[in-house]
Motif scaffolding. Structure first.
Motif, PDB file in Angstrom:
ATOM      1  N   ALA A  31       1.008  -1.202  -0.099  1.00 18.64           N
ATOM      2  CA  ALA A  31      -0.284   0.204   0.311  1.00 18.64           C
ATOM      3  C   ALA A  31       0.697   1.221  -0.160  1.00 18.64           C
ATOM      4  O   ALA A  31       0.311   2.338  -0.080  1.00 18.64           O
ATOM      5  N   SER A  32       1.940   1.256   0.133  1.00 19.41           N
ATOM      6  CA  SER A  32       3.025   2.178   0.619  1.00 19.41           C
ATOM      7  C   SER A  32       3.549   2.838  -1.347  1.00 19.41           C
ATOM      8  O   SER A  32       4.611   1.698  -1.834  1.00 19.41           O
ATOM      9  N   SER A  33       3.132   3.490  -1.651  1.00 20.38           N
ATOM     10  CA  SER A  33       3.909   4.586  -2.602  1.00 20.38           C
ATOM     11  C   SER A  33       5.858   4.118  -2.593  1.00 20.38           C
ATOM     12  O   SER A  33       6.124   4.378  -4.030  1.00 20.38           O
ATOM     13  N   ARG A  34       6.215   4.726  -1.513  1.00 24.19           N
ATOM     14  CA  ARG A  34       7.747   4.775  -2.507  1.00 24.19           C
ATOM     15  C   ARG A  34       8.037   3.292  -2.110  1.00 24.19           C
ATOM     16  O   ARG A  34       9.223   3.114  -2.583  1.00 24.19           O
ATOM     17  N   LEU A  35       7.158   2.377  -1.572  1.00 25.24           N
ATOM     18  CA  LEU A  35       7.657   0.608  -1.372  1.00 25.24           C
ATOM     19  C   LEU A  35       7.770   0.668  -3.122  1.00 25.24           C
ATOM     20  O   LEU A  35       8.633  -0.421  -3.882  1.00 25.24           O
TER      21      LEU A  35
ATOM     22  N   TRP B 237      10.974   2.967  -5.490  1.00 25.57           N
ATOM     23  CA  TRP B 237      12.359   2.365  -5.506  1.00 25.57           C
ATOM     24  C   TRP B 237      12.102   0.501  -5.410  1.00 25.57           C
ATOM     25  O   TRP B 237      12.797   0.848  -5.880  1.00 25.57           O
ATOM     26  N   SER B 238      10.962  -0.306  -5.464  1.00 30.52           N
ATOM     27  CA  SER B 238      11.079  -1.445  -6.211  1.00 30.52           C
ATOM     28  C   SER B 238      11.105  -0.967  -7.579  1.00 30.52           C
ATOM     29  O   SER B 238      11.843  -2.451  -8.014  1.00 30.52           O
ATOM     30  N   ALA B 239      10.496  -0.220  -7.770  1.00 34.14           N
ATOM     31  CA  ALA B 239      10.334  -0.187  -9.689  1.00 34.14           C
ATOM     32  C   ALA B 239      12.119   0.368 -10.179  1.00 34.14           C
ATOM     33  O   ALA B 239      12.678  -0.115 -10.436  1.00 34.14           O
ATOM     34  N   ILE B 240      12.315   1.498  -9.065  1.00 34.98           N
ATOM     35  CA  ILE B 240      14.107   1.678  -9.737  1.00 34.98           C
ATOM     36  C   ILE B 240      14.808   0.627  -9.243  1.00 34.98           C
ATOM     37  O   ILE B 240      16.052  -0.395 -10.110  1.00 34.98           O
TER      38      ILE B 240
ATOM     39  N   ILE C  34      20.985  -2.442  -5.692  1.00 31.56           N
ATOM     40  CA  ILE C  34      21.069  -2.072  -4.017  1.00 31.56           C
ATOM     41  C   ILE C  34      20.357  -1.424  -3.680  1.00 31.56           C
ATOM     42  O   ILE C  34      20.107  -1.518  -2.728  1.00 31.56           O
ATOM     43  N   PHE C  35      19.944  -0.260  -4.444  1.00 31.22           N
ATOM     44  CA  PHE C  35      20.138   1.321  -3.793  1.00 31.22           C
ATOM     45  C   PHE C  35      18.913   1.542  -3.739  1.00 31.22           C
ATOM     46  O   PHE C  35      18.438   1.315  -3.201  1.00 31.22           O
ATOM     47  N   GLY C  36      18.320   1.273  -4.725  1.00 36.23           N
ATOM     48  CA  GLY C  36      16.893   0.444  -4.957  1.00 36.23           C
ATOM     49  C   GLY C  36      15.771   0.182  -4.394  1.00 36.23           C
ATOM     50  O   GLY C  36      15.003   0.124  -2.854  1.00 36.23           O
ATOM     51  N   PHE C  37      16.623  -1.145  -3.566  1.00 38.39           N
ATOM     52  CA  PHE C  37      16.394  -2.040  -2.225  1.00 38.39           C
ATOM     53  C   PHE C  37      16.167  -1.992  -1.703  1.00 38.39           C
ATOM     54  O   PHE C  37      15.690  -1.925  -0.229  1.00 38.39           O
ATOM     55  N   LYS C  38      17.873  -0.718  -0.862  1.00 39.94           N
ATOM     56  CA  LYS C  38      17.878  -0.440   0.222  1.00 39.94           C
ATOM     57  C   LYS C  38      16.884   0.518   1.009  1.00 39.94           C
ATOM     58  O   LYS C  38      16.610   0.552   1.612  1.00 39.94           O
TER      59      LYS C  38
ATOM     60  N   HIS D 181       9.682   0.347   3.720  1.00 34.72           N
ATOM     61  CA  HIS D 181       8.556   0.590   3.628  1.00 34.72           C
ATOM     62  C   HIS D 181       7.420  -1.191   3.510  1.00 34.72           C
ATOM     63  O   HIS D 181       6.556  -1.394   3.154  1.00 34.72           O
ATOM     64  N   GLY D 182       8.663  -2.307   3.926  1.00 36.11           N
ATOM     65  CA  GLY D 182       7.913  -3.391   3.084  1.00 36.11           C
ATOM     66  C   GLY D 182       8.394  -4.442   3.519  1.00 36.11           C
ATOM     67  O   GLY D 182       9.733  -4.778   3.882  1.00 36.11           O
TER      68      GLY D 182
END
Length: 301
Positions: free
Chosen positions: A62-66, A69-72, A167-171, A176-177
């Protein structure tokens, strides 16, 4: 005695190393590197989806930030898979795997730029040593010579850079999830990108080709089990230990290339490979020790 969690990290690195060799076989058979990467990611998506279904709590979907960053992270892993197999197709498994192992150097350079990490003499010396190793491994000092083409070397380094993006995206998605939710989004982005970039006819042809079992093995080892093993193992493994055992990946890939694919390396290339592997591992261990020391100081205050 090696703990079970460390064994999981070793298994993940072993799976990734073997996936490089299997990718080498498939690209040698004429399969497009992007098509190979697409199927690797598609099978990986099935595994992480199953993981999410079994462990749905605290997913953070439900988190837009997840999602952002997951898309990155998905863009990063799409580039990592594709550039890695392009480097293998144009050069060799050993060179591609070693150049991809340079990813921590890119992480440091980006961290220096955005001031997440403080530059030190040791870090800069390590980066210079890795660059020297790349020069020796690729043979770019010999104009117009060598088995490693500019495309192979460039793609290998871009695979490492792409892995740094992952790595950065996952970090940044992690707070957030859950890891499985992050990987579901990342692999979904991956297959969308690679499907749009791949040869659609060849992508479908895989399903009825004699090579389809290799694609399945590649997906299971290279994106399914490996990511799950690594994340589960990393939760209970010291980062310094994980950095050291990660060397299993390029070593396994190199041995696969030499033994199965009859690849060969010159003495200077072996020296360059050694410089990269040892320096990157030392850099990762040094970074982990610094973070542990800083954490201990904060607890003591």
């Amino acid at each position: 005695m090696v703990g079970l969690s460390t064994v999981f990290v070793i298994l993940a690195a072993l799976c990734w190393g073997l996936s490089g060799g299997i990718g080498g076989i498939l690209t040698a058979q004429g399969w497009d590197p992007v098509v190979v990467s697409f199927h690797r990611g598609a099978i990986g998506l099935l595994f992480v989806l199953a993981w999410l279904v079994l462990r749905p709590s605290s997913s953070g979907l439900a988190s837009s930030r997840l999602w952002f960053w997951s898309a990155i992270a998905g863009v990063g892993v799409a580039g990592n898979f594709s550039f890695y197999f392009i480097s293998i197709a144009e050069g060799s498994v050993a060179v591609a795997a070693t150049l991809m192992y340079c990813a921590p150097v890119f992480v440091y350079l980006v961290s220096f730029t955005i001031k997440l990490e403080k530059p030190t003499l040791f870090k800069w010396a390590a980066i210079v040593m890795v660059m020297l190793g790349v020069v020796l491994l690729t043979g770019i000092y010999e104009i117009g010579a060598g088995d490693v083409t500019l495309l192979a070397a460039g793609a290998g380094l871009l695979s490492g850079l792409s892995y740094a993006v992952f790595i950065f995206g996952f970090k940044y998605a992690a707070p957030h999830g859950s890891p499985q939710a992050i990987l579901v989004v990342a692999f979904s982005v991956l297959i969308i990108i690679l499907f749009l970039l791949s040869d659609s006819e060849q992508t479908v042809e895989v399903l009825s080709a004699p090579s389809w079992p290799l694609f399945v093995i590649l997906g299971v080892l290279g994106a399914g089990l490996s990511f799950i093993f690594y994340i589960v193992g990393l939760n209970h493994t010291a980062p310094a230990v994980a950095s050291i055992v990660a060397m299993v990946e390029p070593v396994t890939a190199s041995l696969f290339g030499v033994v199965v694919l009859n690849e060969s390396l010159a003495a200077l290339q072996i020296l360059g490979m050694g410089l990269i592997l040892i320096t990157v591992t030392a850099l990762s261990v040094y970074s982990s020790a610094q973070k542990e020391s800083l954490a201990a100081k904060r607890l003591g205050e």
